[in-house]
Motif scaffolding. Structure first.
Motif, PDB file in Angstrom:
ATOM      1  N   ALA A  36       6.842   6.954  -4.249  1.00 27.48           N
ATOM      2  CA  ALA A  36       6.791   6.605  -2.831  1.00 27.48           C
ATOM      3  C   ALA A  36       6.201   5.217  -2.622  1.00 27.48           C
ATOM      4  N   ALA A  37       5.138   4.896  -3.375  1.00 27.07           N
ATOM      5  CA  ALA A  37       4.529   3.566  -3.253  1.00 27.07           C
ATOM      6  C   ALA A  37       5.491   2.479  -3.713  1.00 27.07           C
ATOM      7  N   SER A  38       6.261   2.747  -4.763  1.00 30.99           N
ATOM      8  CA  SER A  38       7.233   1.769  -5.251  1.00 30.99           C
ATOM      9  C   SER A  38       8.312   1.508  -4.215  1.00 30.99           C
ATOM     10  N   VAL A  39       8.786   2.577  -3.577  1.00 33.80           N
ATOM     11  CA  VAL A  39       9.801   2.417  -2.520  1.00 33.80           C
ATOM     12  C   VAL A  39       9.223   1.630  -1.344  1.00 33.80           C
ATOM     13  N   ALA A  40       7.964   1.914  -0.997  1.00 34.63           N
ATOM     14  CA  ALA A  40       7.326   1.200   0.113  1.00 34.63           C
ATOM     15  C   ALA A  40       7.215  -0.288  -0.183  1.00 34.63           C
ATOM     16  N   VAL A  41       6.835  -0.623  -1.411  1.00 34.47           N
ATOM     17  CA  VAL A  41       6.723  -2.033  -1.789  1.00 34.47           C
ATOM     18  C   VAL A  41       8.080  -2.717  -1.724  1.00 34.47           C
ATOM     19  N   TYR A  42       9.110  -2.023  -2.206  1.00 40.03           N
ATOM     20  CA  TYR A  42      10.458  -2.599  -2.219  1.00 40.03           C
ATOM     21  C   TYR A  42      11.007  -2.763  -0.811  1.00 40.03           C
ATOM     22  N   GLN A  43      10.772  -1.775   0.048  1.00 35.85           N
ATOM     23  CA  GLN A  43      11.364  -1.793   1.383  1.00 35.85           C
ATOM     24  C   GLN A  43      10.558  -2.613   2.382  1.00 35.85           C
ATOM     25  N   LEU A  44       9.256  -2.607   2.253  1.00 40.65           N
ATOM     26  CA  LEU A  44       8.416  -3.241   3.270  1.00 40.65           C
ATOM     27  C   LEU A  44       8.066  -4.673   2.904  1.00 40.65           C
ATOM     28  N   ASP A  45       7.182  -4.833   1.957  1.00 42.24           N
ATOM     29  CA  ASP A  45       6.683  -6.173   1.665  1.00 42.24           C
ATOM     30  C   ASP A  45       5.985  -6.136   0.320  1.00 42.24           C
ATOM     31  N   ALA A  46       6.131  -7.238  -0.440  1.00 42.03           N
ATOM     32  CA  ALA A  46       5.447  -7.319  -1.736  1.00 42.03           C
ATOM     33  C   ALA A  46       3.930  -7.288  -1.566  1.00 42.03           C
ATOM     34  N   LYS A  47       3.433  -7.602  -0.364  1.00 44.72           N
ATOM     35  CA  LYS A  47       1.993  -7.553  -0.139  1.00 44.72           C
ATOM     36  C   LYS A  47       1.461  -6.126  -0.213  1.00 44.72           C
ATOM     37  N   ALA A  48       2.371  -5.151  -0.154  1.00 46.78           N
ATOM     38  CA  ALA A  48       1.952  -3.756  -0.253  1.00 46.78           C
ATOM     39  C   ALA A  48       1.792  -3.309  -1.700  1.00 46.78           C
ATOM     40  N   ALA A  49       1.934  -4.229  -2.653  1.00 46.11           N
ATOM     41  CA  ALA A  49       1.821  -3.880  -4.069  1.00 46.11           C
ATOM     42  C   ALA A  49       0.520  -3.170  -4.422  1.00 46.11           C
ATOM     43  N   PRO A  50      -0.636  -3.510  -3.805  1.00 43.25           N
ATOM     44  CA  PRO A  50      -1.865  -2.758  -4.133  1.00 43.25           C
ATOM     45  C   PRO A  50      -1.764  -1.264  -3.867  1.00 43.25           C
ATOM     46  N   TRP A  51      -0.793  -0.835  -3.050  1.00 38.79           N
ATOM     47  CA  TRP A  51      -0.624   0.601  -2.829  1.00 38.79           C
ATOM     48  C   TRP A  51      -0.312   1.324  -4.137  1.00 38.79           C
ATOM     49  N   LEU A  52       0.256   0.609  -5.098  1.00 33.63           N
ATOM     50  CA  LEU A  52       0.581   1.222  -6.378  1.00 33.63           C
ATOM     51  C   LEU A  52      -0.671   1.615  -7.158  1.00 33.63           C
ATOM     52  N   ALA A  53      -1.786   0.986  -6.838  1.00 34.40           N
ATOM     53  CA  ALA A  53      -3.001   1.215  -7.614  1.00 34.40           C
ATOM     54  C   ALA A  53      -3.494   2.651  -7.495  1.00 34.40           C
ATOM     55  N   LEU A  54      -3.408   3.261  -6.312  1.00 31.78           N
ATOM     56  CA  LEU A  54      -3.930   4.614  -6.113  1.00 31.78           C
ATOM     57  C   LEU A  54      -3.213   5.646  -6.977  1.00 31.78           C
ATOM     58  N   PRO A  55      -1.860   5.735  -6.942  1.00 31.49           N
ATOM     59  CA  PRO A  55      -1.216   6.733  -7.818  1.00 31.49           C
ATOM     60  C   PRO A  55      -1.403   6.418  -9.307  1.00 31.49           C
ATOM     61  N   LEU A  56      -1.467   5.155  -9.675  1.00 29.45           N
ATOM     62  CA  LEU A  56      -1.713   4.813 -11.078  1.00 29.45           C
ATOM     63  C   LEU A  56      -3.105   5.268 -11.512  1.00 29.45           C
ATOM     64  N   LEU A  57      -4.083   5.066 -10.635  1.00 27.36           N
ATOM     65  CA  LEU A  57      -5.447   5.521 -10.938  1.00 27.36           C
ATOM     66  C   LEU A  57      -5.490   7.047 -11.054  1.00 27.36           C
ATOM     67  N   LEU A  58      -4.785   7.731 -10.166  1.00 30.55           N
ATOM     68  CA  LEU A  58      -4.753   9.192 -10.216  1.00 30.55           C
ATOM     69  C   LEU A  58      -4.124   9.687 -11.518  1.00 30.55           C
ATOM     70  N   LEU A  59      -3.024   9.061 -11.945  1.00 29.42           N
ATOM     71  CA  LEU A  59      -2.370   9.458 -13.190  1.00 29.42           C
ATOM     72  C   LEU A  59      -3.262   9.187 -14.398  1.00 29.42           C
ATOM     73  N   ALA A  60      -3.999   8.067 -14.362  1.00 27.75           N
ATOM     74  CA  ALA A  60      -4.900   7.753 -15.467  1.00 27.75           C
ATOM     75  C   ALA A  60      -6.022   8.786 -15.557  1.00 27.75           C
ATOM     76  N   LEU A  61      -6.598   9.165 -14.428  1.00 30.62           N
ATOM     77  CA  LEU A  61      -7.653  10.184 -14.419  1.00 30.62           C
ATOM     78  C   LEU A  61      -7.119  11.532 -14.883  1.00 30.62           C
ATOM     79  N   ASN A  62      -5.892  11.854 -14.478  1.00 32.64           N
ATOM     80  CA  ASN A  62      -5.257  13.098 -14.914  1.00 32.64           C
ATOM     81  C   ASN A  62      -5.110  13.131 -16.437  1.00 32.64           C
ATOM     82  N   LEU A  63      -4.691  12.011 -17.004  1.00 34.22           N
ATOM     83  CA  LEU A  63      -4.516  11.939 -18.454  1.00 34.22           C
ATOM     84  C   LEU A  63      -5.853  12.002 -19.189  1.00 34.22           C
ATOM     85  N   LEU A  64      -6.855  11.266 -18.697  1.00 31.54           N
ATOM     86  CA  LEU A  64      -8.168  11.279 -19.345  1.00 31.54           C
ATOM     87  C   LEU A  64      -8.809  12.664 -19.266  1.00 31.54           C
TER      88      LEU A  64
END
Length: 335
Positions: A36-64
């Motif tokens: 969803a964050a990737s679609v938002a960045v593609y559709q809205l604005d590249a400035k929304a790229a930091p939105w990707l950080a939250l799901p990436l952080l969640l996946l990293a914590l899940n793996l650890l």
């Protein structure tokens, strides 16, 4: 009479949270958020790229958390190293989205860098842009028939981190690297009339007007500009009557032989050659010469070399795992 079984000890809150984070059910949720964050960045604005950080952080914590709660990783060192490297890769990707920078600038030939024309960056990017010191000393661009750009060599001077002045050439695949910033010349370039502007009050100023990129806008070499301190815009046009970059043969980017310009301010029209000047509403404008300008692309992401290192460790550890697995079984064992 048999003894009653011992009551199970209640889990500590920290352990419960760790098990929740390690749940396999959390992984598809994190992947859905990432999508969803990737679609938002593609559709809205590249400035929304930091939105990707939250799901990436969640996946990293899940793996650890999965690594911490699953004993199989502790029994198999190669798998442990692989998953830790994978977690580091995901965490670095998240941090990269929060600390990266992309930007663009335009510099007149002979001018020093003073700031970006446009930028996008993560909220954690402090950066050292104000400490960058480099000068555009001009460029040489060759074209093949078409015309097709063959090579763009930009001469630059810069001050390194020790304060020493250096000079060299940069190209599209050979950037200038300063304080972690990678600075590339682009195909965006053109002509720049240089003026000395003497306002009615105040000191004289040396300034340049960047006309639209050439040859992409060869038939529209005009720009509206407001001299510093003036109350009225000035329309500046360079009439390019020559075929500077012919399509039927190889050529090089060059200034036109005829370098006269046309100025318009309100109802007044002027034609100037280099060295001539004219009185405008708020001061005196002297057309000094015609130069070139070059566009630059800036990129900064300190996580990239660490991500490469994490990928290398992940590949090597997985190779180690499969080598150990198959080394115990003869390769020529009958089916």
């Amino acid at each position: 009479m048999s003894a009653s079984p011992a009551l199970a000890q209640p889990l500590r809150p920290a352990t419960r949270w760790l098990l929740v984070l390690a749940s396999p059910k959390l992984t598809p949720f994190g992947l859905a958020l990432l999508g969803a964050a990737s679609v938002a960045v593609y559709q809205l604005d590249a400035k929304a790229a930091p939105w990707l950080a939250l799901p990436l952080l969640l996946l990293a914590l899940n793996l650890l958390a999965a690594v911490a709660t699953n004993a199989v990783f502790r029994r198999q060192l190669p798998l442990l190293v692989f998953h830790l490297a994978l977690a580091a890769l995901v965490l670095l990707a998240a941090v990269g989205q929060l600390s990266y920078l992309k930007g663009n600038a335009e510099l007149t030939e002979g001018a020093a860098f003073e700031g970006l024309r446009s930028r996008e960056s993560g909220p954690w990017h402090g950066g050292r842009l104000r400490e960058l010191h480099f000068v555009n000393d001009g460029f040489e661009i060759s074209y093949m028939a078409g015309p097709v750009m063959d090579r763009n060599v930009n001469r630059v001077r810069w001050q390194d981190e020790q304060g020493s002045e250096r000079s060299g050439e940069i190209e599209a695949n050979q950037p200038l690297v300063l304080m972690g910033y990678r600075i590339y010349p682009t195909s965006n370039k053109g002509f720049a009339p240089v003026f000395v502007w003497q306002p009615a009050q105040g000191p004289a100023l040396l300034t340049a007007v960047h006309l639209p990129s050439f040859p992409a806008n060869a038939s529209a070499q005009a720009q509206t500009w407001r001299p510093p301190g003036s109350q009225a815009d000035v329309w500046v046009m360079l009439a390019v009557d020559e075929n500077l970059i012919p399509a039927d043969r190889a050529s090089r980017f060059r200034l036109p032989e005829q370098r006269g310009i046309v100025l318009r301010q309100q109802d007044q029209r002027f034609e100037l050659q280099p060295g001539q000047g004219v009185a405008l509403a708020d001061g005196w404008l002297h057309y000094r010469e015609l130069r070139t300008w070059m566009g630059y692309r800036f990129f900064h992401d300190w996580t990239i070399p660490w991500m490469l290192a994490s990928c290398t460790v992940a590949v090597l550890s997985m190779a180690w795992h499969f080598w150990r697995k198959f080394a115990t079984t003869p390769w020529n064992k009958a089916a």
